[in-house]
Design an enzyme around this catalytic site. Structure first.
Site, PDB file in Angstrom:
ATOM      1  N   GLU A   1       4.899   0.210  -1.974  1.00 41.39           N
ATOM      2  CA  GLU A   1       5.055  -1.000  -1.169  1.00 41.39           C
ATOM      3  C   GLU A   1       3.937  -0.972  -0.142  1.00 41.39           C
ATOM      4  OE1 GLU A   1       6.352   1.819  -0.377  1.00 41.39           O
ATOM      5  OE2 GLU A   1       5.830   1.919   1.740  1.00 41.39           O
TER       6      GLU A   1
ATOM      7  N   SER B   1      -4.815   5.092  14.214  1.00 43.50           N
ATOM      8  CA  SER B   1      -4.383   5.286  12.827  1.00 43.50           C
ATOM      9  C   SER B   1      -5.199   4.523  11.795  1.00 43.50           C
ATOM     10  CB  SER B   1      -2.904   4.931  12.693  1.00 43.50           C
ATOM     11  OG  SER B   1      -2.681   3.615  13.157  1.00 43.50           O
TER      12      SER B   1
ATOM     13  N   LYS C   1      -3.138   6.484   6.032  1.00 40.24           N
ATOM     14  CA  LYS C   1      -2.323   6.362   4.814  1.00 40.24           C
ATOM     15  C   LYS C   1      -2.887   7.228   3.685  1.00 40.24           C
ATOM     16  CE  LYS C   1       0.539   3.262   6.580  1.00 40.24           C
ATOM     17  NZ  LYS C   1       1.953   3.545   6.818  1.00 40.24           N
TER      18      LYS C   1
END
Ligand SMILES: Cc1ncc(COP(=O)(O)O)c(C=O)c1O
Lengths: 264, 389
Positions: free
Chosen positions: B106, B372, B84
């Site tokens: 969000e 990830s 992210k």
């Protein structure tokens, strides 16, 4: 009942101001809903916007979000909307307001045919941009259901002229940066700033002199109605202020009296 | 920068957002050609973010499985503990360029919220993060991290109280405050130009994989696997490989796996529709009401998916499948024990499928799994489930 767009246009020509009321279909029992519509008619309302609930109403404040949740929880479906629309459109000119996905899943052509069959004369989809409105506008020739486009204080002059050219029935001018409802937010965000609407309305009328321009979002008092009229609007749309009262169980008479007080 | 991926994508948003989306597209168009912007992004990615991340040969796991060689792209080692970061940093630099003073985001798993809180602190932008209250409960450590990093976490209590509702609330905030606020969306979803911007910032993953595999064995991988929630780590992995012969596999969350449940597998179990600004595959009922989803991995628990994945599914270039909660948990434990790596539950889905495929492939084949994120956020959830026998 007469066609909503034609009614609004005639009132613009005769310099009469209009008022539309939005209520979420299925949020309260049908009998009470229809008695409320009768009271609104007596109070002098010009037309109705029937909300069809969507699970993810992006442009809605807490009041209408909750009303949509209530309606869905009670198992309100598209055929129920058509039944209610048939009953309402015998009382007042009617539009349907929902989001794009329920209409797409029904199929645009079928949805238009059904709305027309139930006496509906306009469709308002806050998440349908003008760029994607072509297929909807094409259906008007057959079904006489207008696709009403929305403008907002953020709309640039170029875009405004596109919206004014392409909208059908009337132009829905969103009054503010923000969602529906005013100040009743769950987040600090719902107190959006109202735009300076006068120049936008004047420009719309200059481009298309016969086009009614109605202002909505956050209209809840006599002062709001007066202010928008003074800035040149042909009328206003009252949603959350009525829905709050409807959801809270206020009687048709009380709601009628409230709307009458807005009209002055 | 494509607005449409076949018939998917678009920008189905209220009129108030249209000018902001156009301004964003323009800002990105100029920024991506601006050497100063690129240099700043590269410097911060390297010095602050810890890029490039390693491509790691999971030797023990490979031996246990006894099939193809399994490599892990270690996005769990990026600053903040997940991929992210790549997107949050890039978009925050764009927000600065646009002169915005406030970031909203969000978050589902909380990793995107943490990444946004980090860049908010670093670039001195006030940051508010919307998070479903169910996710706040199951990803508590990340709520605490966001707060420590100076962000405000705003609980969202509608519907299933997970990622989809948090996105709705972020959009409502943006509609209201669009003049001052940048919406830093956390996955390759939403209206144009978000999906392509996020894809661009995440494509560093796939570019590094190609470079590193060339260095390691002088070729590319045979199979590359990534988990798909909104689809950002997967599209970042796949994007640079679309025109190579590499086989690409996206793994969605199958949830409890009961025959009635749809899990969160929009691509494998959904149909096209419009949600949150994009036309894509959705889990929805016959009338277009979006369904409540379920997954053990908060970051995959979403009824939609990025529009480029919808296109890649229809074109057949990428294969998509799903993995259940139980299979993901088993893969989680397996990696902990075999490699001493504690993965997040999201990429544990990709890992589960990669292990299954590895068994049927020759020992000479090479599989790369995008790992990830790291699993520290998931300890409580994992502890609530029985360990494998
Ligand atoms: C570690 C990790 N992986 C994957 C995801 C799923 O998101 P995406 O599909 O956008 O990569 C998340 C989302 O929160 C995450 O935290």
């Amino acid at each position: 009942m007469p066609h909503l767009g034609e009614t609004l246009a005639a009132r613009r020509r005769s310099k009469q101001s209009s008022l539309l009321v939005y209520m979420m279909a299925g949020s309260v029992p049908e009998e009470r809903f229809l008695s409320t519509v009768d009271a609104l008619k007596t109070a002098g309302v010009t037309g109705l916007e029937l909300g069809f609930p969507f699970s993810d109403p992006m442009a809605e404040g807490p009041v209408i979000q909750q009303a949509a949740t209530d309606a869905l929880r009670q198992g309100f479906h598209w055929p129920d909307l058509l039944r209610l629309l048939s009953a309402c459109s015998q009382r007042l000119p009617c539009a349907v307001m929902t989001y794009l996905n329920p209409v797409l899943q029904r199929g645009e052509a079928r949805a238009f045919e059904e709305m027309h069959g139930a006496g509906g004369s306009a469709l308002i989809l806050p998440d349908l941009p003008v760029e994607a409105a072509g297929p909807f506008r094409a259906l008007r020739r057959k079904e006489k259901v207008d696709t009403v486009l929305l403008a907002s204080p953020a709309t640039t002059p170029d875009r405004l002229s596109l919206l004014v050219r392409r909208t059908e029935g009337f132009l829905y001018l969103v009054s503010r940066y923000g969602t529906t409802g005013a100040g009743e937010g769950t987040t600090p965000s719902t107190q959006g700033k109202e735009g300076d609407l006068g120049p936008l309305i004047a420009r719309a009328h200059e481009l298309r002199p016969d086009l009614p321009v109605l202002v909505g979002f956050g209209v809840r008092s006599r002062e709001d109605v007066e202010r928008h009229r003074t800035s040149g609007a042909d009328g206003v749309i009252v949603g959350s202020a009525v829905q709050t009262r409807l959801s809270a169980g206020r009687s048709p008479e009380e709601i009628g009296a409230f709307v009458a007080s807005l009209l002055g | 920068m494509p607005e449409w991926y076949g018939s998917f994508g678009g920008a189905y948003v209220p009129e108030t957002l249209v000018p902001a989306l156009k301004a964003l597209e323009e800002a990105w168009r100029t920024a991506r050609r601006d050497p100063a912007f690129k240099a700043e992004l590269a410097r911060l990615s390297r010095e602050w973010g810890g890029r490039p991340t390693p491509l790691y040969f999971a030797e023990n796991l490979t031996r246990e499985i006894g099939g193809a060689q399994i490599y892990l792209k270690r996005e769990d080692l990026v600053h903040g503990g997940a991929h992210k970061f790549n997107n949050a940093l890039g978009q925050a630099l764009l927000a600065k360029r646009l002169g915005k003073t406030r970031l909203i985001a969000e978050t589902g798993a909380g990793q995107h919220g943490v990444a946004t809180a980090m860049v908010g602190a670093k670039l001195a932008l006030r940051t508010e993060v919307y998070m479903g209250s169910v996710d706040m409960e199951r990803q508590k450590p990340n709520v605490l991290r966001m707060r420590l990093l100076g962000a405000t976490v705003r609980p969202v209590d509608h519907g299933a109280k997970t990622l989809k509702e948090a996105i709705n609330e972020a959009f409502r905030d943006w509609i209201t405050n669009v003049q001052t606020t940048y919406y830093l969306i956390g996955s390759a979803v939403g209206p144009h130009p978000f999906p392509s911007i996020v894809s661009d910032f995440q494509s560093v993953i796939g570019k590094e994989i190609l470079r590193q595999s060339k260095q390691a064995w002088g070729g590319h991988p045979d199979l590359v696997v990534a988990c798909v929630g909104g689809g950002s780590n997967a599209i970042g992995t796949f994007q640079p490989m679309l025109r190579t012969p590499v086989k690409l596999l996206g793994v969605e969350a199958g949830g409890s796996g009961s025959s009635l449940a749809v899990g969160s597998a929009s691509l494998t179990k959904g149909r096209p529709g419009v949600l949150q600004g994009m036309r894509t595959y959705l889990l929805q009922d016959a009338e277009g009401q979006v369904l409540e989803t379920e997954s053990i991995a908060a970051g995959l628990d979403y009824a939609g998916v990025g529009p480029e994945h919808a296109f890649l599914k229809e074109s057949g270039r990428v294969e998509y499948t799903s993995v259940t909660d139980r299979e993901a948990l088993d893969a989680f434990h397996r990696l902990c024990r075999a490699e001493g790596i504690l993965p997040a539950l999201e990429p544990s889905h990709a890992l589960a499928e990669a292990m299954r495929r590895a068994r049927d492939l020759p020992k000479t084949a090479r599989i790369v799994v995008t790992l990830s994120g790291r699993g520290d956020k998931d300890l409580e959830v994992v502890a609530q489930h029985a360990p494998p026998g």
